[in-house]
Every structure is written in structure tokens, then in C-alpha cells.
Design an enzyme around this catalytic site. Structure first.
Site, PDB file in Angstrom:
ATOM      1  N   GLU A  29     -24.620  -3.083  -7.589  1.00  0.00           N
ATOM      2  CA  GLU A  29     -24.263  -1.986  -6.670  1.00  0.00           C
ATOM      3  C   GLU A  29     -24.111  -2.835  -5.402  1.00  0.00           C
ATOM      4  OE1 GLU A  29     -26.542   1.526  -6.717  1.00  0.00           O
ATOM      5  OE2 GLU A  29     -25.065   2.284  -5.189  1.00  0.00           O
TER       6      GLU A  29
ATOM      7  N   ARG B 114     -37.749  -6.310 -16.103  1.00  0.00           N
ATOM      8  CA  ARG B 114     -37.345  -6.820 -14.917  1.00  0.00           C
ATOM      9  C   ARG B 114     -38.234  -7.898 -14.112  1.00  0.00           C
ATOM     10  NH1 ARG B 114     -36.074  -3.839 -10.524  1.00  0.00           N
ATOM     11  NH2 ARG B 114     -34.831  -2.424 -11.809  1.00  0.00           N
TER      12      ARG B 114
ATOM     13  N   LYS C 162     -34.253  -2.595  -2.806  1.00  0.00           N
ATOM     14  CA  LYS C 162     -33.427  -2.767  -1.688  1.00  0.00           C
ATOM     15  C   LYS C 162     -33.423  -1.830  -0.580  1.00  0.00           C
ATOM     16  CE  LYS C 162     -29.634  -3.474  -4.747  1.00  0.00           C
ATOM     17  NZ  LYS C 162     -28.222  -2.894  -5.256  1.00  0.00           N
TER      18      LYS C 162
HETATM   19  P1  ATP Z   1     -32.563  -1.153  -6.446  1.00  0.00           P
HETATM   20  O1  ATP Z   1     -33.252  -0.524  -7.267  1.00  0.00           O
HETATM   21  O2  ATP Z   1     -33.277  -2.148  -5.549  1.00  0.00           O
HETATM   22  O3  ATP Z   1     -31.643  -0.393  -5.525  1.00  0.00           O
HETATM   23  P2  ATP Z   1     -31.117  -1.978  -8.478  1.00  0.00           P
HETATM   24  O4  ATP Z   1     -31.861  -2.778  -9.547  1.00  0.00           O
HETATM   25  O5  ATP Z   1     -30.562  -0.649  -8.613  1.00  0.00           O
HETATM   26  O6  ATP Z   1     -31.930  -2.248  -7.033  1.00  0.00           O
HETATM   27  P3  ATP Z   1     -28.339  -3.215  -9.079  1.00  0.00           P
HETATM   28  O7  ATP Z   1     -27.507  -3.539  -7.868  1.00  0.00           O
HETATM   29  O8  ATP Z   1     -28.008  -1.905  -9.541  1.00  0.00           O
HETATM   30  O9  ATP Z   1     -29.861  -2.882  -8.040  1.00  0.00           O
HETATM   31  O10 ATP Z   1     -28.559  -4.017  -9.772  1.00  0.00           O
HETATM   32  C1  ATP Z   1     -27.619  -4.883 -10.698  1.00  0.00           C
HETATM   33  C2  ATP Z   1     -28.299  -5.625 -11.922  1.00  0.00           C
HETATM   34  O11 ATP Z   1     -29.431  -6.368 -11.647  1.00  0.00           O
HETATM   35  C3  ATP Z   1     -28.763  -4.529 -12.815  1.00  0.00           C
HETATM   36  O12 ATP Z   1     -28.354  -4.932 -14.169  1.00  0.00           O
HETATM   37  C4  ATP Z   1     -30.249  -4.481 -13.009  1.00  0.00           C
HETATM   38  O13 ATP Z   1     -30.871  -4.225 -13.904  1.00  0.00           O
HETATM   39  C5  ATP Z   1     -30.522  -5.912 -12.441  1.00  0.00           C
HETATM   40  N1  ATP Z   1     -31.767  -6.085 -11.625  1.00  0.00           N
HETATM   41  C6  ATP Z   1     -32.230  -5.567 -10.405  1.00  0.00           C
HETATM   42  N2  ATP Z   1     -33.409  -5.907 -10.200  1.00  0.00           N
HETATM   43  C7  ATP Z   1     -33.945  -6.656 -11.231  1.00  0.00           C
HETATM   44  C8  ATP Z   1     -34.905  -7.412 -11.360  1.00  0.00           C
HETATM   45  N3  ATP Z   1     -35.960  -7.333 -10.575  1.00  0.00           N
HETATM   46  N4  ATP Z   1     -35.073  -8.009 -12.457  1.00  0.00           N
HETATM   47  C9  ATP Z   1     -34.170  -8.326 -13.388  1.00  0.00           C
HETATM   48  N5  ATP Z   1     -32.952  -7.767 -13.322  1.00  0.00           N
HETATM   49  C10 ATP Z   1     -32.782  -7.008 -12.157  1.00  0.00           C
HETATM   50 MG    MG Z   2     -29.302   0.150  -9.825  1.00  0.00          MG
END
Ligand code: ATP
Ligand code: MG
Length: 570
Positions: free
Chosen positions: A35, A278, A288
Site C-alpha cells: 500500500e 511475518r 508504518k
Molecule cells: P503496516 O501494517 O505497517 O501498515 P502492511 O503490512 O499493511 O504494513 P502493506 O503495504 O500492506 O503493509 O504490505 C505489503 C505486503 O508486505 C503484504 O503482502 C504484507 O503481508 C507484506 N508484509 C508487510 N510486513 C511484513 C513483514 N513484517 N514480514 C513479511 N511480510 C510483510
Molecule cells: Mg496492509
């Protein structure tokens, strides 16, 4: 792609089986769906390695899809930086693309189609508009071990639902007044199956589409549609989505009914979702929202501050894409939640830089050493990289006054201190052997100058009579050395779990000493270091010229990692 044991994980077996059964239509397609509401971090880097890595392993494609279905807080600045970071990590998206760029998609380009799919669900009696308030909605939904209750509008006719849904789109209602829900099962033990919300009203401008829409699809509805319309075969995400998987499949079934699944080489491509744990790292935060707060409140210098776990922060610190990929490979893919130690990542960085970084001398805590009986200027020849002969040699000027590190002299030596002491001898790296004859102190009692004489037969480093001189220290010539700003980074937090008192209290654990800036002297070649270039400062650590602030003649270096620590990977 190289194979390692850790890449033969369950995701790979899953894809293997689908390929063997002919379910992919001849091409494995994955996607990475960030995102654009922040910069990507080491956790995303792991997802990037998995999504792009699996596609590469099977000779397929990975799409980069900006999941920009949630209008608030998204921006092109974030989008551009995400692209940049993924390229830097060493990956390329490919495929058709929906924005003129191969393999690059914006989920928001599918809004028209998503809306049409929702209308069709309404026509088929599979979705309805609901005007329960937030609290009522929760109460009606119930709890996992007790069935929920039907919304009063659950049995509204499709005609009336369409009317309301159009009015929602046309801005006749306020946020939250109505929403669109799937009609599934209010008694399901899976709470996500109890008529989940598909569309909600949000009077918020979208960073690309402006005010075209005031209804936006929910993730659970949008994601399977994006996957299906792009012809994705394998959709990998983190474990928290496991309980959403039945809903993902439900949406895919509806798309199938509507004849919307991509047909590839005669095979109807049905996207599937699987989940992996994760990446969690100790000593930092990765949400984030919390990273943004660090930036906004100026606890760090920006998203690319070298202390941040962001990809751009790690790049600025001098971490390499290869080391980050190696780290992701070593931690592997599993379904078990665990925490990784940043020391493993640092170990990977050190391993790579040891092979590739040019060696240079820099004195971070300088004290002057005068060689009373030395005249003129000589040149010392030293290897650019002793583990890589092809890196060649370099010449370093040497004269009567040099800088050495304060820690390499002890007035009253401790046991096993083999460097410079009053009356003792030490070797100056690549140059000669000197003997300390006297020293001076300043008003505070700190050593201000050390006087030595050199053994005139020892040029090159060995004593003419073969006597043993144990210690060798590095140095920088005063006349030709260049002053440099050196930024010494340490962990950003003082606790391995900065969230242990809740996510609102993490600032309490900020490390006040996470950045220490010193003025060092560096050998002349470092004066013209290219921004971003990495070096080993001999006996000290790995450093890189800061990509933003370092200028030829006025160098600024970031400490990437210290030379060693006790860490050894299991
Ligand atoms: P936040 O929760 O901080 O807003 P997010 O995980 O929602 O972050 P996205 O941009 O939606 O952020 O994530 C993009 C991709 O990265 C998704 O498929 C998510 O599952 C993966 N991802 C995010 N954080 C991790 C992590 N710590 N380990 C592995 N994959 C991750
Ligand atoms: Mg997300």
C-alpha cells in the site's frame, strides 16, 4: 536462482504441486501488493524476496501492484520510492501491466470493474446494503462461539439494493451511513464469513482519482479481484490473513460464476492464497504508523535515516541488496511466528563487505604522534583489498606527524595491551616501527601529543634485527589526511521489544545515544569517496560515504557495521 535448503519450504511445495497438476496454465504468476502509504521496510523486503523469488524460481512473473484502494495517506512519493527500493533490492516486475509499464498495476485502476462486480452480486442476491451503525453492526455480528443476527435489511430486494448502492456512489449518504455486505452466513464460526462488508462510504479524495469515488472496496473484496483479473496464480501474504482465506475463496467463486477468471492456455486460472509468518526483528519497530511518527516528530532525520529499518534507511547506512537477500534466505519461510536478531542481518552485511569493500585507514578519535627523527615524505603501499588481489594496491603518504587512535596508546598499559606504551614499540601499518619516547597532556590531563623515534632500518614494517614487535596500528598522515564527519550509529531503541508497554509507549525506549558524530581524519583517497561507496576502515568497521551529505573534499561517512561482534549464525 540459486537453491538453498531454506527455499524448499511449504510455499514452494504448494506451487510445485499446482504446476505439476497444470493449474497455472503454464505460468506461475505472483504479486507483491504494497500500500503506497509509507516506505517499505525489512519486513516488506522479506515479502519481496518471497513473492519475486518464487516467481523467478518457477520461471514465472511477479507483478508489482500498488494496493491503493484505501484513499487516506497514499501518495505518489511513497509509490515512487517503493518502486525504487524494489529495483534496488534486485527485482524486476514483468507481465502486461495496466499503466503502460510491464507488470506494474494500480489496484485503483480496477475500481470500475470492482463496482460492476458488486452490482452483479446484488443482482444475484449475493450482496445487500446495510445501514446498521458501527456499534449495532458489531453487536449483530456476534462472537465466534455464538451465531450473529441478521441485519434488518438482509432481505431487501435486489432492485432496492441497487438503488441504494448507486446513491452511495453518487454521494447521497455520509460516511458510515450505508455499506455493502456480502450475503453469506451469519452463523459461521468464522467471523469474517458473517456477511462481511464489501464497500464502504468514504468522502476522501484519492491520490490518483481525486473525487471520482466516495465508495471504496474493502481489502477482502478488492484483493481477490485484483489477483484474479491480473491472472495471478499464487497470492502469498502474512499469517493474519489466514482466517480471511475462506472469504478470499468465496469472492473467487463469485468471479468464476460471473465468468471473470482469466483463461491462460485453455486453463481457467483460479488464484489461491497462502500465508507465511511475518518477519519480526528485535530492537526496532516495523509498523508504518510508528515509523511515520518517528519521522514526523523528528526523532530521526527522515524515512531514510540510517537507523530506520526501512529499505532506504538500510541503503543509506551501507547495507547491500545482496546481504538483505541473503538474510531473508537464511531466516527462511515458515508458518511459525518468531523474532529475528538484527545481528544476523549485520553478519550478512559484514560477510559481503569483507569480500567487496576497499580498505582504507581512518582515525576516529585522533591524537597526534610526532616522529622526531623522521624527515620528508614517503609513500606506503597497501592492498586495496587483501581478500581480492584484483583490487590492486594503493599508495598512502607518510611523514613526520601522523594521527593515531587514542585507544592505541596507554600510559599505564593493561595486561595484554600490545599497542603503544611509554618506552614501547609498535608497528605503524605498512610503514615502520616506532618507539614512544615521551608524551604530553593538556590541562584536562588528556594525552595531547605522543613523541616517538623510528627505527630507520624498519621501513616496510620489519625490524632489521628480526626482533618481534607484536602490535600494529593504523594511522593517517597529518599533512595529507582529510578531516571527515563520521556518524556512528547504534540501535535506535534500548530494548529488544520497544512495544513491550504497548504501541503507544515505544518512544520511551528510544536510545539517546543511537547517533554519535565525530570528526575523524581519513587517508587522502577517502576525501574523494563517491557518495554511497562502501569501505572497510582498517581495524574499525565498515563505513559508507553518505549518499546525501557527503561531497568530494568534504566527506561524511556512516558506520554501516562494526568490524566484528561475537555473533555467529546457527
Ligand atoms: P503496516 O501494517 O505497517 O501498515 P502492511 O503490512 O499493511 O504494513 P502493506 O503495504 O500492506 O503493509 O504490505 C505489503 C505486503 O508486505 C503484504 O503482502 C504484507 O503481508 C507484506 N508484509 C508487510 N510486513 C511484513 C513483514 N513484517 N514480514 C513479511 N511480510 C510483510
Ligand atoms: Mg496492509
Amino acid at each position: 536462482m540459486e537453491e538453498s535448503d531454506t527455499s524448499r519450504h511449504f510455499l514452494r511445495q504448494w506451487i510445485d504441486a499446482d504446476v505439476a497438476a497444470g493449474r497455472t496454465g503454464g505460468k506461475v504468476v505472483t504479486r507483491f501488493p504494497p500500500e503506497p502509504n509509507g516506505y517499505i521496510h525489512i519486513g516488506h523486503a522479506k515479502a519481496v524476496c518471497v513473492d519475486f523469488g518464487m516467481a523467478a524460481l518457477f520461471g514465472g512473473e511477479c507483478h508489482l501492484r500498488l494496493d491503493d484502494t484505501n484513499p487516506a495517506k497514499e501518495s505518489d512519493e511513497y509509490a515512487e520510492n517503493i518502486k525504487n527500493d524494489i529495483r534496488w533490492l534486485g527485482f524486476k516486475w514483468s507481465g502486461e501491466g495496466d499503466s503502460g509499464e510491464a507488470g506494474f498495476y494500480n489496484a485503483s485502476n480496477m475500481f470500475d470493474q470492482m463496482y460492476a462486480i458488486a452490482e452483479e452480486l446484488i443482482r444475484r442476491g449475493q450482496a445487500y446494503c446495510c445501514n446498521l451503525g458501527q456499534d449495532e453492526w458489531k453487536e449483530y455480528r456476534g462472537v465466534p462461539d455464538k451465531p450473529g443476527r441478521a441485519s434488518p435489511s438482509r432481505d431487501t430486494s435486489p432492485e432496492r439494493n441497487l438503488e441504494i448502492f448507486h446513491d452511495m456512489r453518487d454521494g447521497k449518504y455520509a460516511d458510515g451511513e450505508w455499506c455493502l455486505r456480502a450475503k453469506i452466513d451469519m452463523a459461521s464460526p468464522n467471523i469474517h464469513f458473517r456477511d462481511p462488508v464489501l464497500y464502504r462510504i468514504r468522502h476522501v479524495s484519492h491520490y490518483h482519482l481525486g473525487d471520482k469515488w466516495c465508495v471504496y472496496p474493502m481489502y477482502d473484496f478488492a484483493h481477490p479481484i485484483e489477483d484474479a483479473l491480473e491472472g495471478v496464480t499464487h497470492s502469498m501474504c502474512t499469517l493474519e490473513f489466514e482466517v480471511h482465506r475462506p472469504l478470499y475463496d468465496w469472492v473467487v467463486d463469485r468471479l468464476d460464476e460471473q465468468g471473470l477468471l482469466v483463461v491462460r492456455n485453455g486453463v481457467k486460472v483460479r488464484p489461491q492464497q497462502r500465508e507465511f509468518a511475518r518477519l519480526n526483528i528485535t530492537w526496532t519497530v516495523m509498523s508504518k504508523r510508528l515509523l511515520l511518527k518517528l519521522v514526523e516528530e523528528k526523532h530521526v532525520a527522515g524515512w531514510d535515516d540510517p537507523r530506520m529499518p526501512t529499505v532506504c534507511g538500510m541503503r543509506r547506512r551501507g547495507f547491500t541488496p545482496g546481504a538483505i537477500r541473503e538474510f531473508c534466505d537464511r531466516i527462511g519461510v515458515s508458518k511459525m511466528e518468531s523474532e529475528s536478531d538484527p545481528a544476523l542481518l549485520e553478519w550478512c552485511v559484514r560477510e559481503e563487505l569483507n569480500r567487496t569493500a576497499l580498505r582504507r585507514m581512518a582515525v576516529l578519535d585522533p591524537v597526534k604522534l610526532v616522529i622526531d627523527n623522521f624527515d620528508g615524505v614517503r609513500e606506503v603501499e597497501l592492498p586495496n583489498n587483501p581478500v581480492d588481489e584484483s583490487a590492486g594496491m594503493r599508495k598512502v603518504p607518510f611523514s613526520r606527524e601522523i594521527w593515531i587512535d587514542r585507544a592505541d596508546f596507554m600510559e599505564v598499559p593493561e595486561k595484554k595491551f600490545f599497542r603503544l606504551v611509554p618506552g614501547g614499540e609498535v608497528r605503524l601499518r605498512g610503514a615502520c616501527i616506532v618507539k614512544c619516547v615521551s608524551f604530553e597532556k593538556d590541562a584536562d590531563g588528556r594525552i595531547s601529543e605522543i613523541h616517538c623515534t623510528w627505527d630507520e632500518g624498519s621501513w616496510g614494517g620489519n625490524a632489521p634485527d628480526g626482533r618481534k614487535v607484536k602490535g600494529t596500528i593504523h594511522w593517517v598522515d597529518c599533512a595529507s589526511g582529510v578531516p571527515a564527519e563520521v556518524r556512528l550509529y547504534d540501535r535506535l531503541f534500548t530494548d529488544p521489544d520497544p512495544m513491550k508497554e504497548g504501541s503507544e509507549n515505544y518512544l520511551k525506549f528510544l536510545n539517546p545515544d543511537s547517533l554519535k558524530t565525530v570528526t575523524a581524519y581519513v587517508e587522502p583517497l577517502l576525501g574523494d569517496a563517491n557518495p554511497g561507496e562502501s569501505f572497510q576502515f582498517e581495524r574499525t568497521g565498515y563505513f559508507c560515504a553518505d549518499a546525501v551529505d557527503s561531497k568530494p573534499g568534504k566527506p561524511v561517512f556512516n558506520r554501516t557495521v562494526t568490524l566484528k561482534d561475537g555473533y555467529k549464525p546457527a
